[in-house]
Design an enzyme around this catalytic site. Structure first.
Site, PDB file in Angstrom:
ATOM      1  NE  ARG A 176      -2.950   8.556   6.531  1.00 25.48           N
ATOM      2  CZ  ARG A 176      -2.514   8.305   5.275  1.00 25.48           C
ATOM      3  NH1 ARG A 176      -2.800   7.223   4.648  1.00 25.48           N
ATOM      4  NH2 ARG A 176      -1.908   9.286   4.545  1.00 25.48           N
TER       5      ARG A 176
ATOM      6  CD  GLU B 139       1.209   0.945   9.040  1.00 27.59           C
ATOM      7  OE1 GLU B 139       2.327   1.312   8.096  1.00 27.59           O
ATOM      8  OE2 GLU B 139       0.120   1.216   8.559  1.00 27.59           O
TER       9      GLU B 139
ATOM     10  CG  HIS C 115       0.468   1.286   5.128  1.00 30.81           C
ATOM     11  ND1 HIS C 115       0.665   2.322   6.056  1.00 30.81           N
ATOM     12  CD2 HIS C 115      -0.268   2.124   4.046  1.00 30.81           C
ATOM     13  CE1 HIS C 115       0.152   3.473   5.478  1.00 30.81           C
ATOM     14  NE2 HIS C 115      -0.611   3.453   4.545  1.00 30.81           N
TER      15      HIS C 115
END
Length: 355
Positions: free
Chosen positions: A264, A293, A312
């Site tokens: 994370r 993001e 990601h």
């Protein structure tokens, strides 16, 4: 026994219902299924980011779902929020299962206060572990930078870390966190003949030996950062771990060392990472998770030449997410039948669990 299942864009409620039928064999079951926030994958990504950033209060369940929860015994969700307000109404709830590793969408404190175990699954552990190895190779051996050079018409042979480049077998990897994913990464590294050390205050040598990882040395936190050639992060994001990897720890790293993050973004101090990379205090970093993001166009990390960035995607495989309910039910049955606590977030609530 009443089971409420809540699917969404990424996890089918039909498949979740089918798997729920396998739950606790021998018990009569009434299964009620719902779909929540059915959007395009792109739109649902906004929902995910909102929950991961702001917690279960950021989004609401429908009144219809909430009403069905009033007399439910079991709740199975993917990303559907489970807030304190929801739990206050679910007065008969005995167990919550979520089809993912992160639990930002569940009020764990409220569930614990009500003595409700929360069980999760690391649905994409293998994909994330594989991707972690990929990032290590890509950053240490300049695979991505070389590719970009060729695409842009160059033929680059020199890189910021050129004086450190060596085979991975010559390096020592330090793993921060030896949970499910950390252990898989460790096992893969060991099979490749790579030296591995780890830090995790919640496990001991016996735990590692049970998983066939007895050769790994558990070391103090500062020793891990001071002596490792590669640091890979595998801890959960909680209030206690937010910005856990800060300038204090980063400043301990060797100039020749690398930092890898597929966990994370919040566990890593953003400004501190940019600073140590910009000043070449470490050799490089590879990260798949970001503080915002998509990453903003003007983010300073985009100007650096000693970092590998991916969007990601570490856990994105065609089967990891859709099949997560099967893994969840397997773990729930293991908990109920054999007392397995590996996937219980709030373990103290499991001591007096009864259906």
């Amino acid at each position: 026994m009443k089971i409420v299942v809540v699917g969404d864009t990424l996890v089918s409620s039909d498949y979740m219902e089918k798997q729920a039928e396998r739950l606790f064999p021998g018990h009569d079951k009434k299964i009620v299924k719902f779909d929540w926030e059915m959007k395009t994958k792109e739109e649902f990504q906004e929902v995910i980011l909102d929950l991961e950033k702001n917690g279960p209060e950021a989004r609401k369940l429908s009144e219809e779902i909430t009403n069905e929860l009033k007399d439910a015994d079991i709740l199975m969700v993917h990303f559907a929020p489970v807030s304190k307000a929801t739990l206050d109404k679910a007065v008969n709830l005995k167990l919550i299962g979520t089809c993912r590793g992160g639990v930002e969408h569940i009020d764990i404190e409220a569930a614990t206060e009500k003595n409700i175990p929360v069980l999760h699954v690391i649905r994409n552990a293998e994909p994330v572990a594989e991707f972690t190895l990929g990032l290590i190779y890509s950053e240490c051996r300049n695979i991505t930078r070389s590719h970009v050079s060729i695409i842009n018409g160059g033929w680059r042979k020199s890189f910021p870390n050129s004086r450190y480049v060596t085979t991975l077998s010559e390096l020592q990897v330090g793993l921060l966190g030896m949970g499910y994913i950390g252990k898989i990464v460790a096992g893969k590294l060991i099979k490749l003949g790579i030296k591995v050390k780890a830090h995790d205050p919640f496990i001991n040598k016996e735990d590692l030996e049970k998983d066939g990882l007895g050769d790994i040395e558990l070391v103090p936190l500062e020793d891990l950062f001071r002596n490792s050639d590669i640091i890979s992060l595998h801890i959960r994001l909680t209030d206690e771990t937010r910005n856990f990897v800060n300038m204090g720890l980063l400043s301990l790293m060797k100039e020749s060392a690398y930092l890898i993050n597929t966990a994370r973004a919040g566990i890593l101090d953003e400004k501190a990472l940019v600073e140590v990379l910009a000043k070449k205090k470490i050799a490089g970093a590879a990260i798949d998770v970001f503080w915002e993001e998509p990453i903003p166009e003007n983010h300073p990390i985009l100007k650096l030449d000693n970092v590998t960035l991916t969007t990601h995607i570490a856990g994105d495989t065609v089967d990891a997410i859709p099949k997560a309910p099967k893994l969840l039910v397997n773990e729930m049955n293991e908990f109920f039948n054999n007392g397995k606590l590996d996937m219980i977030i709030n373990r103290k609530t499991a001591e007096n669990f009864k259906l």
